[in-house]
Design a protein around this motif. Structure first.
Motif, PDB file in Angstrom:
ATOM      1  N   ILE A  39       0.873  -1.169   0.000  1.00 40.69           N
ATOM      2  CA  ILE A  39       0.000   0.000   0.000  1.00 40.69           C
ATOM      3  C   ILE A  39       0.910   1.218   0.000  1.00 40.69           C
ATOM      4  O   ILE A  39       1.775   1.365   0.864  1.00 40.69           O
ATOM      5  N   ILE A  40       0.738   2.079  -1.002  1.00 37.91           N
ATOM      6  CA  ILE A  40       1.519   3.316  -1.067  1.00 37.91           C
ATOM      7  C   ILE A  40       0.569   4.457  -0.730  1.00 37.91           C
ATOM      8  O   ILE A  40      -0.369   4.753  -1.487  1.00 37.91           O
ATOM      9  N   ASN A  41       0.795   5.077   0.392  1.00 37.02           N
ATOM     10  CA  ASN A  41      -0.090   6.130   0.877  1.00 37.02           C
ATOM     11  C   ASN A  41       0.338   7.494   0.334  1.00 37.02           C
ATOM     12  O   ASN A  41       1.516   7.734   0.084  1.00 37.02           O
ATOM     13  N   ASN A  42      -0.670   8.365   0.135  1.00 36.07           N
ATOM     14  CA  ASN A  42      -0.400   9.710  -0.398  1.00 36.07           C
ATOM     15  C   ASN A  42       0.383   9.627  -1.716  1.00 36.07           C
ATOM     16  O   ASN A  42       1.394  10.319  -1.912  1.00 36.07           O
ATOM     17  N   PHE A  43      -0.113   8.774  -2.597  1.00 34.42           N
ATOM     18  CA  PHE A  43       0.598   8.545  -3.850  1.00 34.42           C
ATOM     19  C   PHE A  43      -0.390   8.294  -4.978  1.00 34.42           C
ATOM     20  O   PHE A  43      -1.397   7.612  -4.779  1.00 34.42           O
TER      21      PHE A  43
END
Length: 290
Positions: free
Chosen positions: A195-199
């Motif tokens: 999970i890549i957050n703020n992306f």
């Protein structure tokens, strides 16, 4: 069934080829044949990243072996149904322990091998790419908490790009440098699920990552209005409010190009604003990532 080459000799020959080769990564066909080979390889060299496990019923495998034998100029004495049954039983006995061991570590990627060569190739290519879920939205949207909860819930590795860039010393670098570092990190990580957050932060990052590396499994878009963001930070100190609203304005500028790019994509899932973190987590779960 023919005896396997002794493990120590197999690993010695394999390591000589790997260590003298110029490639950074290797795809080793037919390995490991058993758990002993795998553990010896890891003890003498390094951990195995993952195993591509091609799965097909014995009936299908038998048909293929017999068809190959019928077309081959050189005949094998054990290319007959009775011998093939013994060969497959031996194969399963030797490999199952290794497969089950690495499955417990999350390092096995099963591939349905019943289809045509083109179909199996397509599944193989997909298996070599990571599963990536992106969380994108304004500051103070609650998405950070949602990303952490969902990562814990489904066992995905959470990446916070700003933290990652800072650790790498590239916070002020170009988008090309950032994406190169991020994709290299994912590619060389034994884990498959992220999970890549703020992306992504902007359209350039989105295009580099998606068009040159991997299409996300899902992009969750936290759709909050400016009023909702302001309501979420109403109890924060004045300076914090100012900093967050400045981040919000930068987000709005980047969103102008990003939303048209994502809208209509099958993996793009809006998350309504005005909800609690738990409600947003439930919304994410309903969209099939958990």
């Amino acid at each position: 069934a023919p005896l396997l080459v002794p493990t120590e000799l197999t690993i010695k020959i394999l390591l000589k080829a790997v260590k003298t080769g110029k490639a950074k990564r290797y795809l080793i066909d037919g390995f490991p044949r058993n758990l002993e080979q795998a553990l010896c390889f890891e003890r003498e060299f390094r951990e195995i990243d993952f195993i591509l496990n091609y799965v097909a019923p014995d009936e299908v495998l038998t048909e293929r072996i017999l068809a190959r034998a019928a077309q081959s100029v050189t005949k094998r004495a054990d290319d007959n149904p009775e011998a093939i049954k013994i060969r497959l039983a031996t194969f399963h006995e030797q490999t199952n322990q290794a497969i089950e061991f690495y499955k417990r570590l999350g390092k096995v990627r099963d591939i349905d091998a019943v289809g045509s060569p083109d179909e199996v190739y397509k599944l193989t290519r997909e298996a070599l790419l990571p599963n990536v879920i992106c969380f994108y939205g304004p500051p103070a949207s609650g998405q950070d908490a949602v990303a952490q909860k969902v990562a814990d819930l489904i066992g995905y590795k959470l990446i916070e790009p700003s933290v990652f860039y800072k650790q790498k010393g590239i916070s002020e670098a170009s988008d090309e440098v950032k994406m190169d570092a991020l994709t290299n990190y994912i590619e060389n990580n034994w884990q498959r699920n992220f999970i890549i957050n703020n992306f992504p932060e902007n359209i350039k990052q989105a295009k580099i990552f998606i068009e040159s590396y991997a299409t996300p499994k899902l992009v969750y878009y936290f759709n909050l209005t400016k009023d909702e963001v302001e309501d979420n930070i109403k109890d924060e100190p004045k300076k914090t409010k100012l900093d967050i609203m400045e981040q919000y304005e930068n987000y709005i500028k980047a969103r102008k190009d990003l939303l048209p790019y994502f809208k209509g994509k099958p993996y793009f899932v809006p998350i309504p604003g005005g909800n609690t973190v738990d409600a947003m987590v439930e919304h994410v779960k309903k969209n099939s990532c958990c």
